[in-house]
Scaffold this active site. Structure first.
Site, mmCIF file in Angstrom:
data_model
loop_
_atom_site.group_PDB
_atom_site.id
_atom_site.type_symbol
_atom_site.label_atom_id
_atom_site.label_comp_id
_atom_site.label_asym_id
_atom_site.label_seq_id
_atom_site.Cartn_x
_atom_site.Cartn_y
_atom_site.Cartn_z
ATOM 1 N N GLN A 112 36.750 25.149 54.964
ATOM 2 C CA GLN A 112 37.289 24.038 55.767
ATOM 3 C C GLN A 112 37.546 24.444 57.211
ATOM 4 O O GLN A 112 37.983 23.627 58.019
ATOM 5 C CB GLN A 112 38.597 23.522 55.139
ATOM 6 C CG GLN A 112 38.398 22.922 53.758
ATOM 7 C CD GLN A 112 39.718 22.660 53.034
ATOM 8 O OE1 GLN A 112 40.799 22.873 53.568
ATOM 9 N NE2 GLN A 112 39.629 22.196 51.791
ATOM 10 N N HIS A 178 42.995 24.458 54.119
ATOM 11 C CA HIS A 178 44.283 23.875 54.527
ATOM 12 C C HIS A 178 44.746 24.346 55.906
ATOM 13 O O HIS A 178 45.858 24.833 56.069
ATOM 14 C CB HIS A 178 45.365 24.139 53.468
ATOM 15 C CG HIS A 178 45.070 23.466 52.152
ATOM 16 N ND1 HIS A 178 46.030 23.324 51.167
ATOM 17 C CD2 HIS A 178 43.943 22.904 51.674
ATOM 18 C CE1 HIS A 178 45.481 22.694 50.130
ATOM 19 N NE2 HIS A 178 44.216 22.434 50.410
ATOM 20 N N TYR A 281 59.889 17.080 54.476
ATOM 21 C CA TYR A 281 59.021 16.073 53.856
ATOM 22 C C TYR A 281 58.532 16.480 52.463
ATOM 23 O O TYR A 281 57.641 15.851 51.903
ATOM 24 C CB TYR A 281 57.908 15.668 54.839
ATOM 25 C CG TYR A 281 58.567 14.817 55.911
ATOM 26 C CD1 TYR A 281 58.686 13.437 55.755
ATOM 27 C CD2 TYR A 281 59.238 15.404 56.987
ATOM 28 C CE1 TYR A 281 59.390 12.662 56.664
ATOM 29 C CE2 TYR A 281 59.952 14.640 57.902
ATOM 30 C CZ TYR A 281 60.021 13.266 57.728
ATOM 31 O OH TYR A 281 60.750 12.511 58.606
#
Ligand SMILES: [Ca+2]
Length: 406
Positions: A112, A178, A281
């Site tokens: 990625q 990520h 979060y």
């Protein structure tokens, strides 16, 4: 949900300058009935997607991009900067795509990783600063992390000069996944960087690491003194909010001035957040998702955990979301007060209808293209621009009805 795409037909791009609107409509109708394929005024293919609210024209402005990741419009019709994940920054202007601009840093182009987001400075007209976010490898450990730097767009858009790194994710923990990452400026000129947790779940809760954080900097990379953890021991002062997994969308809500972000959940639990200073979060303690194996996330306590912020909006099944654009232009009056988000796994463009901050409806568009949608932006002309992610990636322009030439 309200205006499902019913049919998808390739039609003639009949918007040649000077052609009257009635003729345009007639040709479009003829082409629709014939299912033909011709080229629009842009020189690219043009298609019509029928939906409940009318016809949507989809023009392929550009093809052959290698895993394009992000686009940024320059002011004054100077063109569009496009990143390609293997490490190229290119300028598309007046229908032509430049070669790779020199001056871009070396990137870690594996899995990625690579050259990811691009943003222009709010005061670009004065300083011509362009910001890049990319994956960078530590030559000692072999692990990689996200870095952000800026350079000056020089030589009439043909080069990036004086590139300088202004932020490095510390420590570097990724073996290829990520990294996040999106860049967005708020109206006061702060630069927000949405960072992935490098697939090291627990680090998203560690305030001495940059993994899984939304970071807030001044445009030169310095730390704003009013950041929530500035001056506190054992914390990194760049952090704005924490407990994020792998954010690949961030945008400034034009009506409230607040930053919205979204992030990939694991299997399930993709979420939108409106991150506030210093808040948690949740990831990986609070999540709606499960591991790809189907087993629970080991650290997870539940979907809602006291002291952690629930998502503003959540998908129990992951579309795999990337890119985000609020729409406040006039070209699509029926879509004002919407936010658009690309979907990689679901291979669609998601439109969320807003009532204030509340998301009141979800519509799926462009499913018939069967393309991974990596980025979406509102152009300065009020049309919607989309990048598709593949080895033959495309830049698409969406407009209502056959787009009228000037
Ligand atoms: Ca969360």
């Amino acid at each position: 949900m309200h205006s499902k795409v019913l049919t998808f037909l390739r039609v003639g791009g009949s918007n040649t300058a000077g052609v009257k609107q009635g003729l345009v409509a007639g040709l479009a109708a003829l082409a629709l009935s014939m299912g033909g394929l011709t080229y629009g005024s842009s020189g690219g293919k043009s298609s019509l997607v029928r939906q409940a609210s009318g016809l949507l024209q989809v023009e392929t402005l550009l093809e052959g991009l290698q895993h394009p990741w992000a686009l940024a419009f320059l002011p004054n019709d100077e063109g569009v900067l496009i990143t390609e994940r293997p490490g190229r920054l290119r300028l598309w202007r007046e229908g032509r795509l430049s070669p790779a601009l020199p001056g871009v840093p070396e990137v870690y182009a594996r899995a990625q990783g690579g050259l990811l987001d691009v943003a222009i400075a709010p005061d670009f007209a004065e300083n011509r600063h362009v910001y890049l976010a990319y994956a960078e490898q530590d030559s000692n450990t072999g692990r990689a992390g996200t870095a952000v730097g800026m350079g000056r767009l020089a030589d009439d858009g043909r080069a990036l000069e004086n590139f300088k790194v202004i932020f490095r994710q510390q420590p570097k923990l990724s073996s290829g996944v990520h990294f996040g990452v999106r860049l967005v400026f708020d109206s006061a000129g702060h630069l927000f960087i949405a960072l992935g947790e490098n697939n090291q779940r627990s680090t998203a809760q560690d305030l001495d690491k940059h993994q899984g954080k939304l970071v807030r900097l001044m445009a030169d990379g310095s730390v704003p003194p009013d950041n929530p953890f500035a001056g506190q021991p054992q914390t990194l002062p760049e952090i704005w909010s924490y407990g994020h997994r792998n954010p690949q969308g961030a945008a400034l809500n034009p009506w409230t001035g607040r930053i919205w972000t979204h992030e990939h959940g694991p299997r399930g639990g993709d979420e939108i957040n409106i991150p506030q200073a210093g808040l948690n979060y949740g990831w990986p303690i609070a999540t709606h998702g499960r591991n790809y194996s189907g087993l629970a996330i080991p650290e997870a306590v539940g979907a809602d955990v006291e002291g952690m912020e629930p998502p503003h909006y959540v998908w129990e099944e992951s579309p795999a979301i990337s890119g985000m654009a609020f729409y406040d232009a006039g070209r699509f009056p029926q879509w004002r007060h919407s936010v658009f988000i690309g979907a990689l796994k679901d291979r669609e463009l998601i439109r969320l209808e807003l009532d204030g901050d509340r998301i009141v409806a979800e519509e799926r568009l462009l499913g018939e293209l069967d393309a991974r949608i990596r980025d979406v932006r509102q152009g300065p002309d009020g049309y919607i621009y989309v990048l598709t992610d593949s080895g033959n990636g495309a830049l698409l322009r969406l407009s209502p009805e056959p787009r009228r030439s000037q």
